[in-house]
Design a protein around this motif. Structure first.
Motif, mmCIF file in Angstrom:
data_model
loop_
_atom_site.group_PDB
_atom_site.id
_atom_site.type_symbol
_atom_site.label_atom_id
_atom_site.label_comp_id
_atom_site.label_asym_id
_atom_site.label_seq_id
_atom_site.Cartn_x
_atom_site.Cartn_y
_atom_site.Cartn_z
ATOM 1 N N LEU A 129 0.854 -1.189 0.000
ATOM 2 C CA LEU A 129 0.000 0.000 0.000
ATOM 3 C C LEU A 129 0.888 1.237 0.000
ATOM 4 C CD1 LEU A 129 -3.229 0.612 2.010
ATOM 5 C CD2 LEU A 129 -1.423 2.327 2.053
ATOM 6 N N TYR A 130 0.465 2.234 -0.780
ATOM 7 C CA TYR A 130 1.238 3.463 -0.945
ATOM 8 C C TYR A 130 0.349 4.668 -0.684
ATOM 9 C CZ TYR A 130 3.448 0.056 -4.147
ATOM 10 O OH TYR A 130 3.993 -1.069 -4.718
ATOM 11 N N TRP A 131 0.963 5.714 -0.157
ATOM 12 C CA TRP A 131 0.341 7.034 -0.106
ATOM 13 C C TRP A 131 1.205 7.987 -0.934
ATOM 14 C CZ3 TRP A 131 -4.341 8.346 1.629
ATOM 15 C CH2 TRP A 131 -4.973 7.526 2.579
ATOM 16 N N TYR A 132 0.546 8.680 -1.861
ATOM 17 C CA TYR A 132 1.211 9.667 -2.697
ATOM 18 C C TYR A 132 0.570 11.035 -2.467
ATOM 19 C CZ TYR A 132 3.669 6.224 -5.627
ATOM 20 O OH TYR A 132 4.513 5.243 -6.099
ATOM 21 N N GLN A 133 1.378 12.072 -2.648
ATOM 22 C CA GLN A 133 0.890 13.445 -2.628
ATOM 23 C C GLN A 133 1.047 14.033 -4.028
ATOM 24 O OE1 GLN A 133 3.492 16.653 -1.222
ATOM 25 N NE2 GLN A 133 1.924 17.247 0.262
ATOM 26 N N GLN A 134 -0.033 14.601 -4.574
ATOM 27 C CA GLN A 134 0.045 15.221 -5.889
ATOM 28 C C GLN A 134 -0.360 16.682 -5.788
ATOM 29 O OE1 GLN A 134 -2.424 13.612 -9.066
ATOM 30 N NE2 GLN A 134 -1.009 14.322 -10.627
ATOM 31 N N ILE A 135 0.600 17.552 -5.942
ATOM 32 C CA ILE A 135 0.343 18.984 -5.970
ATOM 33 C C ILE A 135 -0.087 19.361 -7.377
ATOM 34 C CG2 ILE A 135 1.458 21.251 -5.763
ATOM 35 C CD1 ILE A 135 3.149 20.015 -3.511
ATOM 36 N N LEU A 136 -0.977 20.313 -7.490
ATOM 37 C CA LEU A 136 -1.546 20.710 -8.769
ATOM 38 C C LEU A 136 -0.465 20.983 -9.812
ATOM 39 C CD1 LEU A 136 -4.261 21.358 -10.170
ATOM 40 C CD2 LEU A 136 -3.883 23.753 -9.532
ATOM 41 N N GLY A 137 -0.587 20.324 -10.968
ATOM 42 C CA GLY A 137 0.355 20.547 -12.053
ATOM 43 C C GLY A 137 1.607 19.694 -11.984
ATOM 44 N N GLN A 138 1.698 18.850 -10.978
ATOM 45 C CA GLN A 138 2.884 18.002 -10.818
ATOM 46 C C GLN A 138 2.499 16.531 -10.829
ATOM 47 O OE1 GLN A 138 5.269 19.093 -7.428
ATOM 48 N NE2 GLN A 138 5.072 21.286 -7.811
ATOM 49 N N GLY A 139 3.510 15.685 -10.956
ATOM 50 C CA GLY A 139 3.273 14.261 -10.837
ATOM 51 C C GLY A 139 3.202 13.862 -9.372
ATOM 52 N N PRO A 140 2.605 12.718 -9.085
ATOM 53 C CA PRO A 140 2.510 12.260 -7.694
ATOM 54 C C PRO A 140 3.888 12.001 -7.087
ATOM 55 C CG PRO A 140 1.018 11.033 -9.121
ATOM 56 C CD PRO A 140 1.941 11.806 -10.021
ATOM 57 N N LYS A 141 3.995 12.252 -5.776
ATOM 58 C CA LYS A 141 5.225 12.005 -5.040
ATOM 59 C C LYS A 141 4.948 11.015 -3.928
ATOM 60 C CE LYS A 141 6.837 14.671 -1.736
ATOM 61 N NZ LYS A 141 7.385 15.825 -0.986
ATOM 62 N N LEU A 142 5.760 9.965 -3.858
ATOM 63 C CA LEU A 142 5.548 8.940 -2.836
ATOM 64 C C LEU A 142 5.827 9.493 -1.446
ATOM 65 C CD1 LEU A 142 5.035 5.918 -2.135
ATOM 66 C CD2 LEU A 142 7.516 5.611 -2.282
#
Lengths: 113, 113
Positions: B32-45
Motif C-alpha cells: 500500500l502506498y500514499w502519494y501526494q500530488q500537488i496541482l500541475g505536478q506528478g505524484p510524489k511517494l
C-alpha cells in the motif's frame, strides 16, 4: 526528486491522428509504467514494461523502452476525444522490497474533435 | 473487482488544524502506498507499506505527517498540524507486491486555508 521527464509538456492533435509522448530518466530501473489521469480524477494504469522488454502493446497503445538511451515512448494510435488527459511515466528503481515509483511532470494531451 | 477506496473525497481545513484520510486497498494487495500530488505536478511517494510494515517513508514529513496500517489492510494518513503547502490531492494506491502494477484510488483533495 523527478526521475522521469515527459516530453512534450503539452500536445494538441486532431481526432484520428496518432499521439506520441516521450519519457527520459536518469538511473537504472526495474520497470517503467505509464498512467493516464483525467482532469480531477485518479490515475489509471496503462502499461508496465520491464527493463528486459523493448516493446509492449495494449489495444491502441504501444510502449517502447530503450534502456541504453534511458528513454521510453507511449504511442496512442487513432486518437479519440476520450483520450484527452494527462499522461505520466513512472520509473521503478526500488530495491530491497521497496518499489520506489517516481513520476514525471506529465504530458497534457488534448484531442480536438 | 473493487478498486482502491478512499475517503473523504474532499476536505477543507484551516492551517494548524488536523486531518485524517482513510484508504481501503484492493483485496489481497499486500503493498500500500500514499502519494501526494500537488496541482500541475506528478505524484510524489510519501510512504510505502508491505503488509503492516513500513518499507519506505523517506519522503514523509514526519514532524507533521503520520501513517499506519495496523492490520495490514486499511490505512490512515494524518496531518497534524496542516500547513498551506499541504494543499494537494492525496492518493492511496496498492499492488499485489512490489514490482507489479500499482492501482490508484480516486484521491482526497485537501485544501488548507
Amino acid at each position: 526528486s523527478q526521475q522521469g521527464e515527459e516530453d512534450p509538456q503539452a500536445l494538441s492533435i486532431q481526432e484520428g491522428e496518432n499521439a506520441t509522448m516521450n519519457c527520459s530518466y536518469k538511473t537504472s530501473i526495474n520497470n517503467l509504467q505509464w498512467y493516464r489521469q483525467n482532469s480531477g480524477r485518479g490515475l489509471v494504469h496503462l502499461i508496465l514494461i520491464r527493463s528486459n522488454e523493448r516493446e509492449k502493446h495494449s489495444g491502441r497503445l504501444r510502449v517502447t523502452l530503450d534502456t541504453s538511451k534511458k528513454s521510453s515512448s507511449l504511442l496512442i494510435t487513432a486518437s479519440r476525444a476520450a483520450d484527452t488527459a494527462s499522461y505520466f511515466c513512472a520509473t521503478d528503481a526500488g530495491g530491497g522490497g521497496a518499489q520506489k515509483l517516481v513520476f514525471g511532470q506529465g504530458t497534457r494531451l488534448t484531442i480536438n474533435p | 473487482e473493487a478498486g482502491v477506496a478512499q475517503s473523504p473525497r474532499y476536505k477543507i481545513i484551516e492551517k494548524r488544524q488536523s486531518v485524517a484520510f482513510w484508504c481501503n486497498p484492493i483485496s489481497g494487495h499486500a503493498t500500500l502506498y500514499w502519494y501526494q500530488q500537488i496541482l500541475g505536478q506528478g505524484p510524489k511517494l510519501l510512504i510505502q507499506f508491505q503488509n503492516n510494515g513500513v518499507v519506505d517513508d523517506s519522503q514523509l514529513p514526519k514532524d507533521r505527517f503520520s501513517a499506519e496500517r495496523l492490520k495490514g489492510v486499511d490505512s490512515t494518513l494524518k496531518i497534524q498540524p496542516a500547513k498551506l503547502e499541504d494543499s494537494a490531492v492525496y492518493l492511496c494506491a496498492s499492488s499485489v507486491r512490489p514490482g507489479t502494477e500499482i492501482f490508484f484510488g480516486p484521491g482526497t483533495r485537501l485544501t488548507v486555508l
